[in-house]
Design an enzyme around this catalytic site. Structure first.
Site, PDB file in Angstrom:
ATOM      1  CB  CYS A  57     -52.757   0.683  82.623  1.00 32.61           C
ATOM      2  SG  CYS A  57     -50.873   0.788  82.906  1.00 32.61           S
ATOM      3  CB  CYS A  61     -48.248   1.831  75.971  1.00 31.08           C
ATOM      4  SG  CYS A  61     -47.222   1.480  77.591  1.00 31.08           S
ATOM      5  NE  ARG A 265     -43.555 -17.788  74.432  1.00 30.97           N
ATOM      6  CZ  ARG A 265     -43.696 -18.885  74.742  1.00 30.97           C
ATOM      7  NH1 ARG A 265     -44.620 -19.557  73.984  1.00 30.97           N
ATOM      8  NH2 ARG A 265     -42.980 -19.765  75.555  1.00 30.97           N
TER       9      ARG A 265
END
Length: 329
Positions: A57, A61, A265
């Site tokens: 990617c 991040c 979640r």
């Protein structure tokens, strides 16, 4: 029986701060009460997350081992064949999953043959009678419409952290890019899955700010994942301290109170949590977990399906069936 807690989209920072900083046992009690108003406390949705395209990617991040610029041990993998993905989905359903999520390590969706193949995957999983979710990076309104037409139930696009702290974690896109994609998902009539990560080095105020952004959206995300940082060797955050479980409990409880109808979640970080600690998260209002046959959550370790089913049985919980939730706006 008392009326349900009213859904609100006009929360103030001060109100959320007051909830977040309650004494922990009082906070969990309030969250458990709200949880029982809106949900069956005995049901936990089992979701399976599969990486359909791994690594390489271009984003930076700081927490992610799939970023090409970091030297990690994660092997780059091209987009999986459609039938292989559908076989994983069949096994997930047999194992008790009612939701199947497909993740591709892309910065953004591109209109090419790979996206056409993802569309076929969405159609195939939908035909299995499962909720089908994707997380593919940024996407346009037109791309979101294509996914919706193929039968996509949900799209995951996490905020990750607060708008104020965002640039400390990611520089290759902006917080507004995140919001724009979420808005495109909403316009297409797809349900939204959006939450964040704790343990990035953020402050309590950053966590509250992230929750404020989610809780003041015109419509709350139908799913709110709360992740503990999974520390990946080779990433800038590899040496961060393990996220304290009580911090996870506090985040889950606050999210449950201010977004009572959302699925909260319990996502990344469970591998470092005992059954007792996960039980506290369920008590605080978490009603979904990610599991899988590969015992990974994307590229980090995660409990396997047999271990999770045993935990649910021990706690007197049961897997949730496919939710009959309308996507109409």
């Amino acid at each position: 029986m008392t009326d349900k807690t009213v859904l609100r989209n006009d929360w103030t920072r001060e109100e959320i701060e007051a909830i977040y900083h309650l004494p922990l046992l009082e906070l969990v009690y309030k969250a458990a009460t709200v949880h029982r108003e809106w949900n069956d406390p005995e049901e936990i949705q089992i979701s399976t997350l599969l990486s359909i395209k791994t690594g390489g990617c271009p984003e930076d991040c700081s927490y992610c081992g799939q970023a090409a610029r970091y030297h990690t041990n994660i092997k780059v993998q091209a987009l999986l064949p459609t039938e292989q993905v559908l076989e994983h989905a069949r096994k997930a359903k047999e194992g008790g999953s009612s939701r199947f999520c497909m993740a591709a390590a892309w910065r953004e969706v591109r209109n090419n043959r790979d996206f056409d193949r993802v569309i076929d995957m969405v159609k195939g999983v939908n035909e299995l009678g499962m909720e089908v979710c994707c997380t593919l990076g940024m996407l346009s309104e037109e791309q979101a419409e294509r996914l919706q037409e193929a039968g996509l139930y949900a799209y995951n696009h996490n905020l990750d952290t607060s708008e104020q702290y965002y640039e400390e974690i990611i520089s290759t896109r902006t917080f507004d890019h995140r919001i724009n994609t979420i808005n495109n998902v909403r316009k297409a009539g797809i349900t939204v899955c959006s939450g964040g990560i704790i343990g990035l080095g953020e402050t309590h105020r950053d966590r509250i700010s992230m929750l404020l952004t989610l809780a003041t959206m015109p419509k709350h995300p139908e799913s709110v994942p709360i992740n503990a940082l999974a520390r990946v060797a080779g990433t800038p955050l590899q040496d961060n301290e393990k996220t304290d479980t009580w911090e996870m409990v506090r985040m889950i409880a606050t999210a449950r109170i201010i977004m009572p109808s959302s699925m909260v979640r319990l996502s990344a970080g469970r591998m470092e949590m005992s059954g007792f600690e996960q039980g506290w998260c369920f008590m605080a209002g978490a009603n979904s977990i990610f599991t899988g046959e590969r015992e990974t959550l994307l590229v980090t370790p995660n409990p396997g399906i047999s271990e999770d089913l045993q935990l649910l049985q021990t706690l007197g919980l049961k897997p949730m069936g496919r939710a009959e939730v309308s996507c109409e706006l």
